[in-house]
Structure formats: structure tokens, C-alpha cells
Design an enzyme around this catalytic site. Sequence first.
Site, PDB file in Angstrom:
ATOM      1  N   TYR A 142     -52.237 -17.346 -88.706  1.00 31.97           N
ATOM      2  CA  TYR A 142     -53.231 -16.644 -87.891  1.00 31.97           C
ATOM      3  C   TYR A 142     -54.182 -15.814 -88.753  1.00 31.97           C
ATOM      4  CZ  TYR A 142     -51.415 -17.471 -83.156  1.00 31.97           C
ATOM      5  OH  TYR A 142     -51.051 -18.024 -81.964  1.00 31.97           O
ATOM      6  N   LYS A 191     -39.822 -24.038 -91.144  1.00 30.81           N
ATOM      7  CA  LYS A 191     -40.020 -25.453 -91.460  1.00 30.81           C
ATOM      8  C   LYS A 191     -39.804 -25.590 -92.969  1.00 30.81           C
ATOM      9  CE  LYS A 191     -41.196 -29.676 -90.188  1.00 30.81           C
ATOM     10  NZ  LYS A 191     -40.345 -30.520 -89.328  1.00 30.81           N
ATOM     11  N   ASP A 223     -39.042 -27.796 -85.159  1.00 33.47           N
ATOM     12  CA  ASP A 223     -39.052 -28.938 -84.226  1.00 33.47           C
ATOM     13  C   ASP A 223     -37.712 -29.043 -83.506  1.00 33.47           C
ATOM     14  OD1 ASP A 223     -37.948 -29.530 -86.713  1.00 33.47           O
ATOM     15  OD2 ASP A 223     -38.713 -31.583 -86.790  1.00 33.47           O
ATOM     16  N   ASP A 247     -45.458 -18.042 -81.430  1.00 29.07           N
ATOM     17  CA  ASP A 247     -46.412 -18.221 -80.331  1.00 29.07           C
ATOM     18  C   ASP A 247     -45.968 -19.401 -79.467  1.00 29.07           C
ATOM     19  OD1 ASP A 247     -48.849 -17.993 -78.837  1.00 29.07           O
ATOM     20  OD2 ASP A 247     -49.627 -19.698 -79.970  1.00 29.07           O
ATOM     21  N   ASP A 251     -43.704 -19.344 -75.558  1.00 28.19           N
ATOM     22  CA  ASP A 251     -44.179 -19.976 -74.315  1.00 28.19           C
ATOM     23  C   ASP A 251     -43.092 -20.889 -73.746  1.00 28.19           C
ATOM     24  OD1 ASP A 251     -46.698 -18.770 -74.512  1.00 28.19           O
ATOM     25  OD2 ASP A 251     -47.739 -20.591 -73.866  1.00 28.19           O
TER      26      ASP A 251
END
Length: 356
Positions: A142, A191, A223, A247, A251
Amino acid sequence: MDIKIAVVPGDGIGPDIVTEAKLVLDKIGEKYGHSFAYTEVLAGGAALDAVGEPLPAKTLEVCKGSDAVLLGAVGGPKWDDLEGSMRPEQALLGLRAGLGLYANLRPAILYKQLIDACPLRADIIGDGLDICVVRELTGGIYFGERGTEELPSGAKAYDTMMYTYPEVKRIAVLAFEIAMKRDKKVMSVDKANILDSSRLWRATVEEVAKDYPEVTLNHMYVDNAAMQLVRDPHQFDVIVTSNMFGDILSDEASMITGSIGMLPSASLGEGSFGLYEPVHGSAPDIAGMDKANPIATILSVAMMLRYTFGLTAEADDIEKAVDNALANDYRTGDIMSEGMKLIGTSEMGKLILESL
Ligand code: IPM
Ligand code: MG
């Protein structure tokens, strides 16, 4: 207590839900003898329309001079075509960075009254869910270097994901501290099979874990974490992860709690100051229609009372009042299920007020 709160209603349903949250704070003030003084400021699309920039300097200044910030939501299709640095979302990033809010706590709790609104099978959900996502908020992709270049073959665009040791360390420490007050389990999501920044992340989290021998630490690739959240959400207690992974996963976690309209969040830095906002967005399609679910914002002010002001009884009171409204079968559209009573934003706010 005399408390100064900067209020950023923002765009879309922001003003609808912030109104209800302020009424709840006022009632708490009356009941427990606190006074809340609000200063309303502009950010996001509302600020773009009024003064031509998403985060006016005055907004940041007022927030800095307050004890806490209450934010509704920013953004909407009206401002979608603006160039990156002028988009309403920049207001959020500017507030997070400008106020040093490096940690974003997103508790995903499935209330037993809302089990029917949860899209997962009953045998996966069991009797509810309680996960806390701890998202790094002022670093990573970001805030890394980005750009777009025109080349003879067409444009090239890039974003950079970068983390430093101190950035990872401070968020990891917070995640372990939170885990100590919960089920003492931390899942660090990265990751690390691909990204250098994730390898630094993992090594740093492991180092911090040595100071918390009672906490069980596990690592998961992002993942796999996305899959495991819907396959077996009960394996998670505290999830700590980078800005972008957090983020996305928050959700997902919010949806398995029935509706994104239920999830509060706290953005914290050093000290007790914090910014409190619902996890959901500005839902421009239902703005001003008395349809939005005010619960995420009301629960955000409960988090504010708990984390910034240490007012535990007051926070408990609000959470109980929300529970009550749900137990009496009242639902806004987003959490509606058969046999329940459909109500609007202000009615939900009123019901919660009445049981305070
Ligand atoms: C969130 C939102 C923001 C983010 C957007 C609106 C900038 O999705 O708070 O999760 O990406 O952080
Ligand atoms: Mg998001």
C-alpha cells in the site's frame, strides 16, 4: 471523562451510520457521566467535492488534536475516474500514515443469532466463530514505491511490497499480546514461498514468538489461508498478516460472520489514540435510504471505549445492547433471514439505544 472525538462521516452510508453511533455514545455519556465533544471534519469524496482534495490538512490536524477518531466510510462511483492520488481512498491511507496507525484490529465474531445469515454449512460453523485479524496498516504494498511509465510497446505499471524488521516486529508483538488475552494461538499469514518480504516477515514473527512461550505460533501461505478460512475457520484465533493480505482476508472473515455490516475495526499506533471505523465500505447504492446496518459502526465505538479509553463496562454495555436487538429478532436487510423483523438504520440504532 471529557473526551474529544474527531468525526469523519465521509461518503455514501457514512453519515447514516455515524449518526447512530454518536447517539449511542451520547447515551453512554449520560449513563456513565462522560462528555463527548465532536468535531466533524471532511475526508474522501465529501472533501473532494467541498475543497478539491481527499484529505485536507485541517482534517489531519483536527484528528491529531483529538483523543480518538470515528470514521464512517469513504469512496463511491462518483470519484472512480480520478487519478490515483486524488481518489477518496487516499484520505484513508493519509489518515493511517499521518496518525501512525500501524495496527488494524478486525474482530470477526459470528453471533449465534446470525448463524442463519452465515453462508457456511452448519457443521462447519458449529456454535459460532471468534477470530481476530491483526492487519499491518502503514507498510507493505500500500505504501511502497509505485508508478506508471509509457513505453513504445504500451504502458508499464508497478507497485512495490516492502517491509522492514521494525515494522514487522511491532505488529507481531501486538498480535502476541492480543493472543495472550484470547486462546493463545497466532497464525501468521504470508507468501514466504515466493516473496522476500514474506521471508523477513516469517523470521521476525518467529523471533518475537520466543518472548511468548505460552502462545502457539503457526504459519500459513495466504492462498491456503483463504481456503482454510472457509474449510475450517475454528483453527484460527489471532491472524497476523501484512497490509494487503489483511485487507483481503478480513473481507473473507467478515463474510463468514454473516455480513460485512457487522464488523467493527480499530486502527492503533503507539499510545492509546485510535481511529475506529466499520470494516465495510460506503455502499453508495443505499446511501441516505435508511437501509444500512449501523451495527459495525456502533461496535466500533465500543472498541473505542475499550481500547482508547479503558472504559470496559461501557463497551460491554454497548455489545450487550447489540446482542439484545439481535436476540429480539430485529434485522437490517444485510442480515435478514426468514421469520425475522426487517428494520432500517435508525430503528436499529433506536433499539440499541433503548437497551442501554
Ligand atoms: C479497508 C478498505 C480500504 C483498504 C480501502 C477503502 C482503501 O478496503 O479498510 O479494508 O484497502 O484498506
Ligand atoms: Mg478492505
